[in-house]
Scaffold this motif. Structure first.
Motif, short mmCIF file in Angstrom:
data_model
loop_
_atom_site.label_atom_id
_atom_site.label_comp_id
_atom_site.label_asym_id
_atom_site.label_seq_id
_atom_site.Cartn_x
_atom_site.Cartn_y
_atom_site.Cartn_z
N ILE A 216 1.53 34.58 65.29
CA ILE A 216 2.35 35.60 65.94
C ILE A 216 3.66 34.96 66.36
O ILE A 216 3.67 34.01 67.14
CB ILE A 216 1.63 36.19 67.17
CG1 ILE A 216 0.27 36.76 66.77
CG2 ILE A 216 2.48 37.26 67.83
CD1 ILE A 216 -0.60 37.16 67.96
N LEU A 217 4.76 35.50 65.84
CA LEU A 217 6.09 34.97 66.15
C LEU A 217 6.86 36.01 66.95
O LEU A 217 6.86 37.19 66.61
CB LEU A 217 6.86 34.67 64.87
CG LEU A 217 6.26 33.64 63.89
CD1 LEU A 217 7.12 33.56 62.65
CD2 LEU A 217 6.16 32.29 64.56
N ASN A 218 7.54 35.55 68.01
CA ASN A 218 8.41 36.45 68.77
C ASN A 218 9.66 36.80 67.98
O ASN A 218 10.21 37.87 68.11
CB ASN A 218 8.81 35.79 70.09
CG ASN A 218 8.11 36.44 71.27
OD1 ASN A 218 7.56 37.52 71.17
ND2 ASN A 218 8.11 35.76 72.39
N ASP A 219 10.12 35.85 67.18
CA ASP A 219 11.37 36.02 66.44
C ASP A 219 11.18 35.40 65.07
O ASP A 219 10.55 34.35 64.94
CB ASP A 219 12.52 35.34 67.19
CG ASP A 219 13.87 35.68 66.59
OD1 ASP A 219 14.20 35.11 65.53
OD2 ASP A 219 14.58 36.49 67.18
N LYS A 220 11.74 36.03 64.05
CA LYS A 220 11.56 35.53 62.69
C LYS A 220 12.54 34.41 62.32
O LYS A 220 12.39 33.76 61.30
CB LYS A 220 11.72 36.68 61.68
CG LYS A 220 10.69 37.80 61.85
CD LYS A 220 9.28 37.31 61.60
CE LYS A 220 8.28 38.46 61.68
NZ LYS A 220 6.89 37.99 61.51
N GLY A 221 13.56 34.18 63.15
CA GLY A 221 14.54 33.16 62.83
C GLY A 221 13.97 31.76 63.02
O GLY A 221 13.55 31.40 64.12
N ILE B 282 3.43 28.17 59.76
CA ILE B 282 4.29 28.87 60.73
C ILE B 282 5.57 29.35 60.05
O ILE B 282 6.04 30.47 60.29
CB ILE B 282 4.62 27.96 61.92
CG1 ILE B 282 3.36 27.69 62.76
CG2 ILE B 282 5.70 28.59 62.80
CD1 ILE B 282 3.54 26.62 63.83
N SER B 283 6.14 28.51 59.18
CA SER B 283 7.40 28.86 58.52
C SER B 283 7.23 29.85 57.38
O SER B 283 8.21 30.42 56.90
CB SER B 283 8.07 27.59 57.97
OG SER B 283 7.33 27.07 56.87
N GLY B 284 5.99 30.04 56.92
CA GLY B 284 5.73 30.93 55.80
C GLY B 284 5.75 30.24 54.45
O GLY B 284 5.57 30.90 53.41
N LEU B 285 5.93 28.92 54.42
CA LEU B 285 5.93 28.19 53.15
C LEU B 285 4.52 28.05 52.58
O LEU B 285 4.35 27.88 51.37
CB LEU B 285 6.55 26.80 53.34
CG LEU B 285 8.04 26.76 53.67
CD1 LEU B 285 8.48 25.34 53.94
CD2 LEU B 285 8.86 27.38 52.54
N THR B 286 3.52 28.05 53.45
CA THR B 286 2.12 27.92 53.04
C THR B 286 1.33 29.08 53.66
O THR B 286 1.59 29.49 54.79
CB THR B 286 1.54 26.58 53.53
OG1 THR B 286 2.24 25.51 52.89
CG2 THR B 286 0.05 26.46 53.19
N LYS B 287 0.38 29.57 52.92
CA LYS B 287 -0.46 30.67 53.40
C LYS B 287 -1.77 30.13 53.95
O LYS B 287 -2.43 29.30 53.32
CB LYS B 287 -0.74 31.66 52.27
CG LYS B 287 -1.48 32.90 52.72
CD LYS B 287 -1.62 33.89 51.58
CE LYS B 287 -2.36 35.14 52.05
NZ LYS B 287 -2.52 36.13 50.94
#
Length: 203
Positions: free
Chosen positions: A66-71, A54-59
């Motif tokens: 699907i994220l509403n907001d990237k923060g 979810i955080s983008g640390l792992t693929k």
């Protein structure tokens, strides 16, 4: 019909393998906005892997997040404080690129006050107890203006009295500053206490 507007995160058909070990197998979960969702399960079931995807640390191997907001703010199992920086400077480190100095000072003072650490703002992490470091990590995560807060066993290793105190402070922060929280734990009592919704993962 439900829309992404009802959620902060939607997980669709998520797969992740490590060599021959399948940790996530066609996972589908929707995480509601401004609610605390707890992912419960034993070690090795993919809880931390899910947060890292979810955080983008792992693929992921396949599937969609699907994220509403990237923060995103992330409270890891370890405190991850920078030892050479004071409590104030550790929080300022994640804020200085998005706030001017006056706003940053106000925000840091607000959250340190809420976790009862104002008098320690100029101390180095080496001068803090384990519980204090955990409170700094929580204050830092809330100070960063994210819509999504990920928490990876944030109360692990704390004795019961200290855990209760820090959970109370966390809930106080959450009630004042609502955001979507996804927390993983293996502790059923923590899940029941904190979770608006609880999902269980198995190995």
């Amino acid at each position: 019909m439900e829309y992404i507007d009802d959620y902060e995160v939607k997980i669709k058909n998520l797969y992740k393998h490590y060599d021959e070990h399948k940790v996530l197998d066609n996972l589908n979960i929707n995480f509601r906005k401004d609610k605390i969702t707890v992912i419960l399960g034993p070690s090795g079931c993919g809880k931390t892997t899910l947060l890292n995807i979810i955080s983008g640390l792992t693929k992921a191997d396949s599937g969609e997040v699907i994220l509403n907001d990237k923060g995103i703010s992330y409270i890891f199992q370890e405190d991850r404080l920078i030892e050479q920086l004071t409590v104030y400077e550790n929080i300022a480190f994640v804020l200085k690129s998005i706030m001017n100095k006056n706003e940053m000072n106000s925000v840091i003072d607000k959250y340190l006050n809420l976790v009862k650490l104002t008098e320690y703002k100029n101390k180095l992490p080496s001068k803090l107890s384990g519980g204090m470091k955990r409170r700094v990590a929580i204050a830092r995560a809330f100070a960063y203006k994210s819509k999504l807060l990920l928490m990876d066993e944030p109360f692990k290793g704390l004795d019961e009295k200290l855990k209760k105190e820090i959970i109370e402070q966390f809930l106080k922060l959450y009630k004042q500053d609502k955001r979507t929280v996804i927390m993983v734990t293996h502790d059923l009592e923590e899940a029941k206490l904190l979770g608006d919704e609880i999902y269980s993962l198995d190995k």
